[in-house]
Design a protein around this motif. Structure first.
Motif, PDB file in Angstrom:
ATOM      1  N   THR A 187       0.841  -1.200   0.000  1.00 53.66           N
ATOM      2  CA  THR A 187       0.000   0.000   0.000  1.00 53.66           C
ATOM      3  C   THR A 187       0.874   1.246   0.000  1.00 53.66           C
ATOM      4  N   GLY A 242      -3.867  -1.398 -12.564  1.00 53.91           N
ATOM      5  CA  GLY A 242      -4.213  -0.443 -11.513  1.00 53.91           C
ATOM      6  C   GLY A 242      -5.669  -0.547 -11.100  1.00 53.91           C
ATOM      7  N   ILE A 248      -7.356  -1.844  -7.301  1.00 49.97           N
ATOM      8  CA  ILE A 248      -8.374  -1.135  -6.510  1.00 49.97           C
ATOM      9  C   ILE A 248      -9.573  -2.032  -6.217  1.00 49.97           C
ATOM     10  N   GLY A 267      -9.434  -3.607  -2.782  1.00 49.71           N
ATOM     11  CA  GLY A 267     -10.278  -2.621  -2.108  1.00 49.71           C
ATOM     12  C   GLY A 267     -11.469  -3.214  -1.388  1.00 49.71           C
ATOM     13  N   SER A 291      -6.258   0.867  -0.782  1.00 51.94           N
ATOM     14  CA  SER A 291      -6.284   0.006  -1.978  1.00 51.94           C
ATOM     15  C   SER A 291      -5.442   0.571  -3.123  1.00 51.94           C
ATOM     16  N   SER A 292      -4.260   1.036  -2.804  1.00 52.06           N
ATOM     17  CA  SER A 292      -3.367   1.611  -3.807  1.00 52.06           C
ATOM     18  C   SER A 292      -2.118   0.759  -3.969  1.00 52.06           C
ATOM     19  N   THR A 293      -1.293   1.117  -4.941  1.00 53.30           N
ATOM     20  CA  THR A 293      -0.003   0.455  -5.143  1.00 53.30           C
ATOM     21  C   THR A 293       1.106   1.407  -4.712  1.00 53.30           C
ATOM     22  N   ALA A 298       0.446   1.307 -12.668  1.00 52.90           N
ATOM     23  CA  ALA A 298      -0.555   1.053 -11.627  1.00 52.90           C
ATOM     24  C   ALA A 298      -0.420   2.039 -10.468  1.00 52.90           C
ATOM     25  N   THR A 320      -3.679   4.196  -9.444  1.00 52.23           N
ATOM     26  CA  THR A 320      -4.246   4.103  -8.094  1.00 52.23           C
ATOM     27  C   THR A 320      -4.056   5.403  -7.315  1.00 52.23           C
ATOM     28  N   SER A 321      -2.960   6.124  -7.567  1.00 54.32           N
ATOM     29  CA  SER A 321      -2.721   7.389  -6.868  1.00 54.32           C
ATOM     30  C   SER A 321      -3.737   8.450  -7.269  1.00 54.32           C
ATOM     31  N   VAL A 380      -7.820   6.328  -6.292  1.00 57.65           N
ATOM     32  CA  VAL A 380      -8.139   6.005  -4.898  1.00 57.65           C
ATOM     33  C   VAL A 380      -8.567   7.238  -4.087  1.00 57.65           C
TER      34      VAL A 380
END
Length: 330
Positions: free
Chosen positions: A121, A230, A234, A238, A260-262, A294, A298-299, A302
């Motif tokens: 995370t 990505g 999530i 998530g 739920s991010s990378t 990803a 995700t940044s 999310v």
């Protein structure tokens, strides 16, 4: 010039901007490190030693005396994230070859790419989101997310599922800098404060070194796959994180969605694993590019999803409160 402020406005910018610069160097002048030699070559090719120092400092920054509520929330999110990545590895190893899919819309997908993207995370992103939409305990729950940093968790997942076999000393070598830093940081709060300052500073350096292992042509080929990866991160991580946050962490699911991010540091894991297990070399380069994409996806997504979900939950609680009030009045 506000270079740093501009970079920080980019999702995962401290990692991704230097990584892209390094990729440009590698793509157009692949022999630059050997040509200049010395410290320049060390900066270009020093992914492992730079990451080792960063991993040590991350360990030193963790305070074992954090409150029980923070540890419960943090532990819930970390364990859930790792468990989901493990389950994914068990399932996809039945279908995907070690070197990954080579053609089609899913080109670049491999067990290595999926695990590396899902088992870590983005702690900084999580903390910043929860400072706005969560409680102090929620925001402080990133304290144990550093345990996911580095290749150790990825190695454990790949090893325990039978995807790869690692020698015992490899596991020790992967976690030893972290443990030494963790020990020193908890024996002396001044050391913890001193070393924790370097955690953010080291990110651009290993981002640049890591970029020097990537050919931009690979990013072009795996861009769509990276976006899809990505989105899968999530959705697949998530939902379980939100459920775990509700039923174990005693939250409302917001913290789970925010986790739920990378992580930006996950970009380094495919190549680090490949250095230990050469059979992953074919998959590592495309996996690195996909994980980098990803991180960006995700940044961006999310925080937006978390904001909407948090607003929804607050409205829902408000409606429930007013409904109860009317019943009591009647």
């Amino acid at each position: 010039m506000n270079i740093l402020k501009t970079i920080k406005k980019i999702p995962g910018g401290l990692m991704l901007v230097p990584l892209i610069l390094g990729a440009l160097v590698h793509t157009f002048t692949p022999g630059a490190g050997e040509y200049f030699g010395g410290f320049t070559n060390g900066l270009i090719s020093g992914t492992v030693p730079i990451l080792a120092v960063w991993f040590f400092c991350m360990g030193a920054s963790i305070n074992i005396k954090a409150s029980g509520k923070v540890l419960l929330k943090s532990g819930t999110l970390v364990v859930t994230k790792i468990a989901v990545a493990w389950i994914v590895a068990v399932i996809v190893m039945q279908f995907l070859p070690v070197d990954g899919i080579q053609t089609g819309i899913f080109a670049g997908f491999s067990v290595l790419a999926l695990v590396a993207a899902m088992d870590m995370t983005n702690g900084g992103l999580y903390a910043s989101i929860m400072q706005q939409y969560g409680s102090k305990e929620d925001a402080g729950a990133f304290v144990l997310m550093s345990l996911e940093s580095g290749p150790l968790v990825t190695m454990l997942i790949l090893g325990s599922t039978g995807v790869a076999v690692f020698e015992p000393q490899a596991f020790v070598g992967a976690v030893l800098p972290f443990l030494v830093g963790f020990t020193l940081g908890n024996l002396d709060k001044d050391l913890r404060e001193f070393f924790s300052r370097a955690t953010e500073t080291m990110i651009p350096f290993f981002g640049f070194a890591l970029g020097n292992t990537i050919d931009l042509a690979v990013i072009g080929k795996t861009g769509l796959s990276g976006i899809l990866l990505g989105i899968l991160v999530i959705i697949i991580t998530g939902v379980p994180l939100m459920l775990a946050d509700k039923f174990i962490g005693k939250g409302n699911g917001t913290a789970g969605l925010a986790a739920s991010s990378t992580a930006g540091a996950a970009v380094a894991n495919p190549m680090l694993i490949a250095e230990m297990k050469p059979e992953f070399l074919t998959a590592a380069q495309s996996a690195t590019a996909m994980v980098a994409t990803a991180v960006i996806v995700t940044s961006i997504v999310v925080p937006i999803l978390t904001a909407y979900y948090s607003k929804y939950m607050k409205q829902k609680n408000g409606e429930l409160g007013s409904t109860k009030g009317k019943k009591l009045t009647a």
